[in-house]
Design a protein around this motif. Structure first.
Motif, PDB file in Angstrom:
ATOM      1  N   LYS A  20       3.712  -3.542   0.522  1.00  0.00           N
ATOM      2  CA  LYS A  20       3.616  -3.982  -0.713  1.00  0.00           C
ATOM      3  C   LYS A  20       4.680  -3.688  -1.666  1.00  0.00           C
ATOM      4  CE  LYS A  20      -1.573  -4.389  -0.721  1.00  0.00           C
ATOM      5  NZ  LYS A  20      -2.847  -3.900  -1.315  1.00  0.00           N
ATOM      6  N   GLN A  21       4.961  -2.491  -1.508  1.00  0.00           N
ATOM      7  CA  GLN A  21       6.323  -2.241  -2.335  1.00  0.00           C
ATOM      8  C   GLN A  21       7.638  -2.758  -1.884  1.00  0.00           C
ATOM      9  OE1 GLN A  21       6.400   2.244  -2.475  1.00  0.00           O
ATOM     10  NE2 GLN A  21       8.629   2.243  -3.624  1.00  0.00           N
ATOM     11  N   ASP A  26       0.190   0.079   1.624  1.00  0.00           N
ATOM     12  CA  ASP A  26       0.821   0.139   0.273  1.00  0.00           C
ATOM     13  C   ASP A  26       2.381   0.115   0.188  1.00  0.00           C
ATOM     14  OD1 ASP A  26      -1.461   0.165  -0.828  1.00  0.00           O
ATOM     15  OD2 ASP A  26      -1.770   2.356  -0.900  1.00  0.00           O
TER      16      ASP A  26
END
Length: 390
Positions: free
Chosen positions: A320-321, A317
């Motif tokens: 992705k950020q 995650d």
């Protein structure tokens, strides 16, 4: 409304009495007929102010000879299929096809699975898919750019990107500069020798190359080892290396880049291949592909022995950020410094210490092997076409 094309007489027309329509960026009047002929081809188009029909989207490709056009034919077909669903028309043309008032375009008819050569107005938008840098260095291309600027045609993406010019631009950015490996332009023997002496492990590649072409890894220990995509050489000293590679490194601009020790997955390096598009308000991630080196460690490009691995094996995650933040910033900088980029891709990765690194930014992304990413690409491009038409 419905715009018709008569292939026998090579004219466009409409059949709505007491209505006046125009098409193309020049708002050329569309002739009226009381009814279409049996051979007429209907196109359902959108309509903006002043009853201007569209969007008409020109895809600029290259020409190999009088009969053959060079480009991503599958992408061009998919774009036409999608834009027809959204009340628009796309067509492929080359620099040789462009006139001051009209263009000879190749229009794909999905229901017939064939291309039709038609005369069209100058389009509202031009999507630059010229396949070779040398085509953008011609006076013919510069003349086309001047024509598009004069007529206020939305033109993207404006050009191929030079690796060293990009490094100079992005290395000065407070937010992104630290993610780019230190890079120099190889100006002469001394510049390369000093850089290799400083870092001991570097990559060397043409400043204008793509797809991993012409890339070498140079490592200095007791000897100097040069690793290419298919072979390796060992040299006793820099004199031997320079004598062997001087011609390759001086016939066109080349860069040297500090080697990053990458994070490994199952013993091999991997990269993030990120596709991004402008959505009318900001730049967003369209898709992320993961590429891993297998047969050699110089590049992860699939044509050169790399392989695709599933996202869930390595993508977190926080990755992705980071990627979304980088996409937005990169898009803003590219548009400010070079010109509007509706689409671009980024090659990024992680160091062995799990710090992020950006290797390259590409203005004309290759096709992705992931079908879902390619499908999203087509959708986002057509949405972008509609945004600039409306």
């Amino acid at each position: 409304m419905i715009l018709y094309y008569d292939p026998d007489k090579q004219i466009w027309f409409h059949t709505e009495a007491e209505q006046e329509y125009t098409f193309g960026v020049d708002e050329i009047p569309v002739p009226y007929r009381n009814k279409p002929s049996s051979s007429s081809i209907p196109f359902h188009l959108g309509c903006r102010k002043k009853n201007n029909l569209g969007p008409f989207v020109g895809i600029l490709a290259g020409r190999k000879n009088e009969r053959n056009i060079i480009g991503n034919g599958l992408l061009f077909k998919k774009l036409q299929e999608e834009i027809l669903e959204h009340e628009g028309i796309s067509f492929v043309f080359t620099l040789e096809d462009l006139g001051d008032q009209q263009v000879d375009g190749h229009l794909y008819l999905p229901y017939k699975e064939q291309w039709l050569l038609v005369k069209l107005p100058i389009p509202h938008l031009v999507y630059n898919r010229l396949p070779f840098r040398k085509m953008e260095q011609t006076e013919q291309f510069q003349s086309a750019i001047r024509l598009f600027q004069q007529k206020d045609v939305c033109f993207f993406n404006p050009s191929f990107l030079d690796k060293f010019e990009l490094y100079k631009i992005f290395s000065e950015d407070a937010r992104l500069g630290r993610f780019f490996p230190e890079t120099i332009l190889i100006q002469d023997r001394l510049s390369l020798e000093s850089f290799l002496e400083l870092y001991k492990d570097i990559y060397v590649k043409p400043s204008s190359a793509a797809k991993g072409r012409g890339i070498y890894r140079m490592m200095k220990d007791e000897k100097i080892f040069v690793q290419g995509l298919k072979q390796e050489h060992a040299f006793s000293n820099f004199d031997e290396l320079w004598n062997e590679y001087k011609a390759k490194l001086t016939k066109r601009p080349c860069i040297a880049q500090k080697t990053i020790s990458p994070l490994l997955h199952e013993g091999n390096r991997y990269d993030f291949r990120v596709l991004a598009h402008f959505n009318g308000e900001k730049y967003k991630v369209t898709g992320i592909g993961i590429r891993q080196s297998v047969e050699q460690s110089v590049t992860t490009h699939i044509p050169n022995g790399g392989r695709l691995i599933p996202q869930e094996e390595v993508l977190k995650d926080k990755d992705k950020q980071f990627i979304q933040e980088v996409v937005q910033r990169c898009g803003d900088i590219l548009t400010k410094e070079i010109g509007f980029f509706g689409e671009f891709s980024i090659d990024a990765g992680l160091t062995e210490n799990e710090d992020y690194v950006i290797y390259e930014i590409n203005s004309k992304p290759m096709s992705f092997d992931e079908n879902d990413i390619e499908e999203a690409r087509v959708r986002h491009l057509v949405q972008l076409f509609g945004y600039f038409f409306n």
